[in-house]
Design an enzyme around this catalytic site. Structure first.
Site, PDB file in Angstrom:
ATOM      1  N   HIS A  10       4.647  -6.006  -7.130  1.00 29.93           N
ATOM      2  CA  HIS A  10       4.253  -5.123  -6.026  1.00 29.93           C
ATOM      3  C   HIS A  10       5.471  -4.713  -5.183  1.00 29.93           C
ATOM      4  O   HIS A  10       5.553  -5.044  -3.987  1.00 29.93           O
ATOM      5  CB  HIS A  10       3.215  -5.855  -5.170  1.00 29.93           C
ATOM      6  CG  HIS A  10       2.214  -4.947  -4.552  1.00 29.93           C
ATOM      7  ND1 HIS A  10       1.166  -4.411  -5.252  1.00 29.93           N
ATOM      8  CD2 HIS A  10       2.095  -4.477  -3.287  1.00 29.93           C
ATOM      9  CE1 HIS A  10       0.448  -3.665  -4.452  1.00 29.93           C
ATOM     10  NE2 HIS A  10       0.984  -3.683  -3.259  1.00 29.93           N
ATOM     11  N   ARG A  18       0.054   4.027  -8.707  1.00 27.26           N
ATOM     12  CA  ARG A  18       0.444   5.332  -9.246  1.00 27.26           C
ATOM     13  C   ARG A  18       1.777   5.239  -9.977  1.00 27.26           C
ATOM     14  O   ARG A  18       1.958   5.821 -11.039  1.00 27.26           O
ATOM     15  CB  ARG A  18       0.512   6.364  -8.118  1.00 27.26           C
ATOM     16  CG  ARG A  18      -0.866   6.702  -7.564  1.00 27.26           C
ATOM     17  CD  ARG A  18      -0.782   7.762  -6.476  1.00 27.26           C
ATOM     18  NE  ARG A  18      -0.074   7.305  -5.277  1.00 27.26           N
ATOM     19  CZ  ARG A  18      -0.635   6.648  -4.283  1.00 27.26           C
ATOM     20  NH1 ARG A  18      -1.914   6.360  -4.323  1.00 27.26           N
ATOM     21  NH2 ARG A  18       0.064   6.286  -3.233  1.00 27.26           N
ATOM     22  N   THR A  19       2.700   4.484  -9.406  1.00 25.22           N
ATOM     23  CA  THR A  19       4.003   4.311 -10.049  1.00 25.22           C
ATOM     24  C   THR A  19       3.850   3.562 -11.366  1.00 25.22           C
ATOM     25  O   THR A  19       4.478   3.915 -12.372  1.00 25.22           O
ATOM     26  CB  THR A  19       4.981   3.572  -9.113  1.00 25.22           C
ATOM     27  OG1 THR A  19       5.068   4.292  -7.883  1.00 25.22           O
ATOM     28  CG2 THR A  19       6.357   3.461  -9.723  1.00 25.22           C
TER      29      THR A  19
END
Length: 90
Positions: A10, A18-19
């Site tokens: 994270h 989204r990444t």
């Protein structure tokens, strides 16, 4: 698996999902596959998160891989259907 590790650490305060999806699709396309389109419908999204969490917590990546493979397969089938429709309309 890169995607599972990326989501687990994270790295950003926002946009990790989204990444991760973008990264996953870039990797798929690098190896000649179409992008995996995970539907935004509640049931499909819930299954995505459940299998991703299972992979992160228990290390069992098979359900996540199967889910993504199913999404890629659906994109392949959609491409074939659309290309056949295009041929018929020429």
């Amino acid at each position: 698996m890169v995607i599972v590790r990326f989501v687990y650490i994270h790295p950003f305060s926002d946009g990790n999902g989204r990444t991760a999806s973008l990264l996953m699709n870039l990797i798929l396309m690098k190896f000649g596959f179409p992008p995996a389109i995970v539907k935004a419908a509640n049931e499909a999204r819930l299954k995505y998160y459940e299998t991703l969490e299972l992979a992160s917590i228990s290390g069992d990546q098979a359900p996540f891989v199967q889910l993504i493979a199913g999404c890629v397969e659906k994109v392949c089938r959609d491409i074939l259907v659309r290309s056949n429709d295009l041929k018929e309309n020429l």
